[in-house]
Write a protein that holds these residues in place. Sequence first.
Motif, PDB file in Angstrom:
ATOM      1  N   ILE A 177       5.923  -0.242   8.349  1.00 47.56           N
ATOM      2  CA  ILE A 177       5.530   0.254   7.026  1.00 47.56           C
ATOM      3  C   ILE A 177       5.412  -0.897   6.033  1.00 47.56           C
ATOM      4  CG2 ILE A 177       6.283   1.645   5.052  1.00 47.56           C
ATOM      5  CD1 ILE A 177       7.542   3.598   7.125  1.00 47.56           C
ATOM      6  N   ALA A 178       6.386  -1.792   6.051  1.00 52.51           N
ATOM      7  CA  ALA A 178       6.349  -2.947   5.139  1.00 52.51           C
ATOM      8  C   ALA A 178       5.121  -3.818   5.414  1.00 52.51           C
ATOM      9  CB  ALA A 178       7.634  -3.759   5.276  1.00 52.51           C
ATOM     10  N   LYS A 205       1.959  -2.057   4.153  1.00 51.11           N
ATOM     11  CA  LYS A 205       1.834  -2.164   2.699  1.00 51.11           C
ATOM     12  C   LYS A 205       1.382  -3.564   2.298  1.00 51.11           C
ATOM     13  CE  LYS A 205       5.156   1.370   1.405  1.00 51.11           C
ATOM     14  NZ  LYS A 205       6.472   1.632   0.810  1.00 51.11           N
ATOM     15  N   ARG A 261      -4.511   1.430   4.630  1.00 47.84           N
ATOM     16  CA  ARG A 261      -4.894   2.710   4.047  1.00 47.84           C
ATOM     17  C   ARG A 261      -4.904   3.792   5.117  1.00 47.84           C
ATOM     18  NH1 ARG A 261      -6.486   1.036  -0.834  1.00 47.84           N
ATOM     19  NH2 ARG A 261      -7.829  -0.746  -1.093  1.00 47.84           N
ATOM     20  N   ASN A 286      -2.220  -4.049   2.635  1.00 46.13           N
ATOM     21  CA  ASN A 286      -3.007  -3.030   1.937  1.00 46.13           C
ATOM     22  C   ASN A 286      -3.601  -1.995   2.886  1.00 46.13           C
ATOM     23  OD1 ASN A 286      -2.568  -4.063  -0.682  1.00 46.13           O
ATOM     24  ND2 ASN A 286      -4.132  -5.620  -0.315  1.00 46.13           N
ATOM     25  N   THR A 333       5.173   7.593   6.149  1.00 47.42           N
ATOM     26  CA  THR A 333       4.327   7.310   4.996  1.00 47.42           C
ATOM     27  C   THR A 333       3.695   8.599   4.468  1.00 47.42           C
ATOM     28  OG1 THR A 333       3.891   5.091   5.828  1.00 47.42           O
ATOM     29  CG2 THR A 333       2.367   5.945   4.178  1.00 47.42           C
TER      30      THR A 333
END
Length: 105
Positions: free
Chosen positions: A35-36, A39, A44, A42, A101
Amino acid sequence: MFTTSQLTKIQTVLSTETRKDGGRNNLFINAENVIAKMKAQNGRIKRVNGAFKTVMNGSKGEVYTVTLHASGSLSCGCKFFETNRDRQSKGCKHTIALVKTLAKA
């Protein structure tokens, strides 16, 4: 936003975070790293024909498409998912990262 099947799958996956002995499932710990990374890059999540899809980069440069289908099934192109999908309803760290997420959305 989610189909009933997708909501059920999200709840099912999230319910497996804690092991029977009270510890945390290792796939969830690894999913936090995914997840990190997602992010930071970026990443999507797109909705395509009722499914939620994203592309994630593996630790060795691999690229995986990860999907929560409208039917509630999960898919990922990683080797772990391909070899363990029949015995692990939660899938892999990539599918868990997608589910976590989406659950926050």
